[in-house]
Design a protein around this motif. Structure first.
Motif, PDB file in Angstrom:
ATOM      1  N   GLN A 246       0.823  -1.212   0.000  1.00 29.01           N
ATOM      2  CA  GLN A 246       0.000   0.000   0.000  1.00 29.01           C
ATOM      3  C   GLN A 246       0.857   1.262   0.000  1.00 29.01           C
ATOM      4  OE1 GLN A 246       0.416  -1.825   2.781  1.00 29.01           O
ATOM      5  NE2 GLN A 246       1.186  -0.357   4.277  1.00 29.01           N
ATOM      6  N   ASP A 247       2.145   1.140   0.309  1.00 29.69           N
ATOM      7  CA  ASP A 247       3.031   2.302   0.358  1.00 29.69           C
ATOM      8  C   ASP A 247       3.817   2.504  -0.934  1.00 29.69           C
ATOM      9  OD1 ASP A 247       2.227   2.858   2.940  1.00 29.69           O
ATOM     10  OD2 ASP A 247       3.846   1.715   3.866  1.00 29.69           O
ATOM     11  N   THR A 248       3.539   1.719  -1.957  1.00 30.18           N
ATOM     12  CA  THR A 248       4.241   1.907  -3.227  1.00 30.18           C
ATOM     13  C   THR A 248       3.685   3.106  -3.973  1.00 30.18           C
ATOM     14  OG1 THR A 248       2.721   0.347  -4.292  1.00 30.18           O
ATOM     15  CG2 THR A 248       4.840  -0.529  -3.514  1.00 30.18           C
ATOM     16  N   ASN A 249       4.547   3.734  -4.763  1.00 26.17           N
ATOM     17  CA  ASN A 249       4.094   4.821  -5.621  1.00 26.17           C
ATOM     18  C   ASN A 249       3.825   4.271  -7.026  1.00 26.17           C
ATOM     19  OD1 ASN A 249       6.653   4.816  -7.073  1.00 26.17           O
ATOM     20  ND2 ASN A 249       7.533   5.934  -5.344  1.00 26.17           N
ATOM     21  N   ILE A 276      -0.744   5.629   4.369  1.00 25.58           N
ATOM     22  CA  ILE A 276      -0.683   6.959   4.981  1.00 25.58           C
ATOM     23  C   ILE A 276       0.455   7.816   4.432  1.00 25.58           C
ATOM     24  CG2 ILE A 276      -1.765   6.173   7.107  1.00 25.58           C
ATOM     25  CD1 ILE A 276       1.036   6.035   8.365  1.00 25.58           C
ATOM     26  N   TYR A 277       1.033   7.419   3.306  1.00 27.66           N
ATOM     27  CA  TYR A 277       2.184   8.156   2.800  1.00 27.66           C
ATOM     28  C   TYR A 277       1.920   8.834   1.464  1.00 27.66           C
ATOM     29  CZ  TYR A 277       4.813   5.954   6.548  1.00 27.66           C
ATOM     30  OH  TYR A 277       5.255   5.557   7.784  1.00 27.66           O
ATOM     31  N   VAL A 284      -2.778   4.631  -2.595  1.00 26.79           N
ATOM     32  CA  VAL A 284      -3.543   3.458  -2.166  1.00 26.79           C
ATOM     33  C   VAL A 284      -4.170   2.737  -3.356  1.00 26.79           C
ATOM     34  CG1 VAL A 284      -5.721   4.688  -1.818  1.00 26.79           C
ATOM     35  CG2 VAL A 284      -5.212   2.676  -0.419  1.00 26.79           C
ATOM     36  N   ASP A 285      -4.273   3.430  -4.499  1.00 25.55           N
ATOM     37  CA  ASP A 285      -4.847   2.806  -5.692  1.00 25.55           C
ATOM     38  C   ASP A 285      -4.085   1.553  -6.108  1.00 25.55           C
ATOM     39  OD1 ASP A 285      -6.860   4.626  -5.878  1.00 25.55           O
ATOM     40  OD2 ASP A 285      -5.908   5.857  -7.417  1.00 25.55           O
ATOM     41  N   ARG A 325     -13.687   4.174   0.577  1.00 25.93           N
ATOM     42  CA  ARG A 325     -13.398   2.977  -0.201  1.00 25.93           C
ATOM     43  C   ARG A 325     -12.322   2.163   0.505  1.00 25.93           C
ATOM     44  NH1 ARG A 325      -9.483   4.577  -5.081  1.00 25.93           N
ATOM     45  NH2 ARG A 325      -8.312   6.285  -4.107  1.00 25.93           N
ATOM     46  N   GLY A 326     -12.238   0.906   0.136  1.00 25.99           N
ATOM     47  CA  GLY A 326     -11.249   0.032   0.740  1.00 25.99           C
ATOM     48  C   GLY A 326     -11.802  -1.370   0.904  1.00 25.99           C
ATOM     49  N   PHE A 327     -10.932  -2.315   1.216  1.00 24.24           N
ATOM     50  CA  PHE A 327     -11.349  -3.693   1.459  1.00 24.24           C
ATOM     51  C   PHE A 327     -11.946  -3.780   2.862  1.00 24.24           C
ATOM     52  CE2 PHE A 327      -7.702  -4.258  -1.524  1.00 24.24           C
ATOM     53  CZ  PHE A 327      -8.436  -4.750  -2.593  1.00 24.24           C
TER      54      PHE A 327
END
Length: 691
Positions: A246-249, A276-277, A284-285, A325-327
């Motif tokens: 989730q922290d990847t760009n 959160i970054y 988060v996409d 949105r989210g799981f």
């Protein structure tokens, strides 16, 4: 705590799998199709990743054909250490440590290794060197000066801000115009200069055969797109595993997809609720749309939490349920019931600080060490009042996330002005203050400090040195303010700090990028000063060691065997404590009023609050001061805060609501249920005006 149950009484050959729950085991035993593991807070994601690597090796995979990508070297080393321990426990590692041959490391370290191997294919010398963040800023500063972009005639972003903008463009894969419009609007009128600067900066790096961190990812991406090098790199690896996906760009997600275009062998682990970054270009996409990129992906959700008690998780579940949105997942506590979290409404910041300090000491007396307790906050300056209270009570602490409030440069500027008014012979303070004036460099500032000392402390002596014309007006204001502060010592300390702040504000606006939050810090310092009876006492309390980054924690801040943890919410990610206090949980702070421009920003602020709450194992206190300081008003300088919008409905119902009074652990009535004035009696009194 590694987030797994401890029942390991089965045969040693089955020990690794026996320790896992059903969902963890499903992730570890998955085949080679694309796998997305949604690992809620405290559900054992590190154990799952390490176990999956060990399982791949135990099945016969060559460790050298496994890539494990993390975001810190320490995380990679810990995971690989666990891999060897698991293999040794199951007897699958017959000869030597296998994990040492895994391609494990951060995105940047793996990129550098691959680029050196394929340097010739990209026309690069294999001896290229890598610039760290400080080196990149230094080079940007040199190029900026060569282009005369920081002249006195026009304000231009500082080198550190220029590096931030450049990095955002690369990692988010967004054009400069969009980055300026959405992330750096105060730099929008510098677009033309930034375009020239970045072009020259890139040319300078190429001429010197150096890469910055962003180049490593950019060229790795290019390597994978090129033929035949892309196929050569892809053929090297059978499995690619990514931690904290989730922290990847955007650029990192594309690199992962290019490594395995069909998804076979890809495993990504992360939690969309802990994304959160965004300020670092993470999106988060990437995790939310993983199944769109790889339609055959299998999703496994880990929702059994081994860290917190169920009441803490009920509160966290309620908070994250409000995300747009989210799981969807509800964390279930392996540990079972416990104490309900508490929402603490304080009358003001002083009461908040007193309540937190009381609670910390009460838990310490109950057997919880200070280092197993933490105070979390949205912004570093939110702990200012609390830090003073902790000092008064001799409670040692370390602080993560930025500098300590009293060590930040602009705060030290204001304190230096007060020191100079108190003691005109303080040359260090004089040079610090004078260098803020445009056109006055270090040599001139030292000369003026000497003249001030020679005059016996007559601040008019500061005006006898020749300075550029544009420096005259601010210098006169500084000298006039210092003279006033030196003579009008009967003014209350808050008013003295207010006068110094008024003189420094225009200089702070010019000297620092994004000055608004810095000015807010100075306003906060004025509030704190009002609590002292003399200026000399205030200055003595403010005296600190030379500034240092708070991440540099070579030892405790006091000669003590224990210390409390103060941390921003961002810096607390990955940590856990028996007791957690969250302070300033009011709208404008949580969520930050600087991160509410879009629904996505508000969602990220909600996730940040969720991360903070899930750091608690046993006790969670969320505090908000009802009364707050509101500078700039012509009458009462105080207003009333509103509880954070993230505590409504099911989330709010999960908390016991109290007001300070008894120490934590003593029952107290919810503040809403305290006796109130009778509406009828108030109206009756009003009616007497005309009856």
């Amino acid at each position: 705590m590694d987030g797994t149950p401890r029942d390991t009484d089965g045969p040693r050959t089955d020990a690794a799998l026996a320790r896992l729950n059903d969902e963890q085991r499903a992730a570890v035993m998955h085949g080679d199709g694309p796998l997305l593991v949604i690992a809620g807070a405290g559900t054992g994601k590190t154990t799952v990743l390490a176990s999956r690597v060990a399982e791949l090796i135990a099945r016969g995979a060559d460790p050298e054909r496994i890539m494990l990508l993390t975001f810190t070297r320490r995380a990679a080393a810990e995971m690989l250490r666990r891999v060897d321990a698991l293999l040794a426990r199951t007897g699958a590692a017959a000869v030597g440590p296998a994990a040492g041959r895994v391609w494990g490391g951060t995105f940047h370290s793996v990129a550098a290794r691959l680029l050196r191997m394929h340097a010739s294919a990209l026309g690069l010398p294999p001896t290229f060197t890598v610039l760290d963040r400080t080196d990149a800023e230094d080079l940007m500063r040199l190029v900026r000066a060569d282009l005369n972009l920081g002249s006195a005639k026009r304000r231009f972003p500082q080198p550190s801000t220029c590096v931030d903008i450049y990095s955002r463009c690369v990692n988010a894969r967004e054009p400069l115009e969009r980055v300026l419009a959405t992330r750096f609007p105060w730099c929008a009128d510098s677009a033309e200069g930034l375009t020239r600067l970045f072009a020259a900066y890139t040319e300078r790096k190429e001429a010197q055969h150096v890469f910055d961190y962003d180049d490593l990812l950019w060229f790795w991406h290019a390597l994978l797109r090129a033929e035949p090098t892309g196929d050569q790199v892809r053929a090297r690896f059978d499995a690619v595993l990514v931690d904290e996906y989730q922290d990847t760009n955007a650029l990192q997600a594309e690199i992962v997809a290019l490594l395995k275009p069909d998804g076979r062998g890809i495993t990504v682990v992360g939690d969309d609720a802990q994304a959160i970054y965004g300020f670092r270009a993470a999106t988060v996409d990437n995790i939310l749309r993983f199944s769109e990129r790889f339609p055959d992906a299998t999703r496994v959700t880990l929702d059994r939490n081994y860290r917190s008690t169920q009441p803490v998780l009920d509160a966290a579940n309620g908070i994250i349920a409000g995300a747009a949105r989210g799981f969807r997942k509800d964390l279930v506590a392996h540990r079972g019931p416990g104490e309900r979290p508490r929402l603490v409404c304080c009358s003001d910041e002083r009461e908040q600080s007193s309540f937190v300090a009381d609670g910390i000491l009460a838990h310490r007396e109950a057997g919880v060490p200070l280092r197993e307790q933490a105070v979390l906050f949205r912004a570093a300056h939110h702990s200012a009042d609390l830090e003073l209270e902790l000092r008064r009570r001799n409670i040692p602490y370390v602080k993560y996330g930025g500098l300590k409030f009293l060590e930040m440069a602009h705060v030290k500027d204001l304190v230096a002005m007060l020191r100079l008014a108190e003691n005109p012979l303080d040359a260090t303070a004089a040079v610090r203050v004078l260098r803020l004036v445009p056109g006055i460099g270090p040599a001139t500032a030292r000369k003026m400090a000497d003249a001030l000392a020679a005059s016996g402390g007559e601040f008019s002596a500061l005006l006898h040195t020749d300075v550029p014309a544009h420096a005259s007006a601010p210098l006169h204001l500084i000298a006039k303010t210092l003279a006033r502060l030196a003579t009008e010592t009967t003014l209350d300390v808050g008013a003295q700090v207010g006068a110094a702040r008024a003189a420094l504000e225009p200089l702070v606006e010019r000297a620092y990028d994004n000055p608004a939050p810095r000015l807010a810090d100075l306003e906060q310092l004025e509030v704190l000063a009002a609590r002292f009876d003399t200026r000399s006492r205030f200055i003595a309390e403010m005296a600190l060691d030379p500034p240092r980054w708070t991440e540099d924690l070579a030892g405790p801040p006091l000669l003590d065997d224990d210390w409390l943890v103060l941390s921003t919410m961002h810096s607390a990610k990955g940590l856990e404590f028996d007791v957690v206090f969250i302070i300033h949980a009011s709208d404008g702070n949580i969520p930050s009023d600087m991160a509410t421009a879009t629904p996505d920003e508000i969602d990220e602020e909600r996730r940040l609050f969720y991360v903070a709450c899930t750091r608690a194992r046993d006790h969670l206190y969320v505090c908000w001061p009802l009364r707050y300081y509101a500078p700039g008003r012509t009458t009462d300088a105080h207003g009333y805060a509103q509880r954070t919008r993230f505590l409504e409905g099911p989330a709010l119902a999960a908390f016991d609501r109290i007001s300070p009074g008894p120490v934590p652990g003593t029952p107290d009535a919810p503040f809403e249920e305290r006796p109130a004035l009778s509406t009828a009696s108030v109206r009756e009194e009003l009616a007497r005006l005309w009856s």
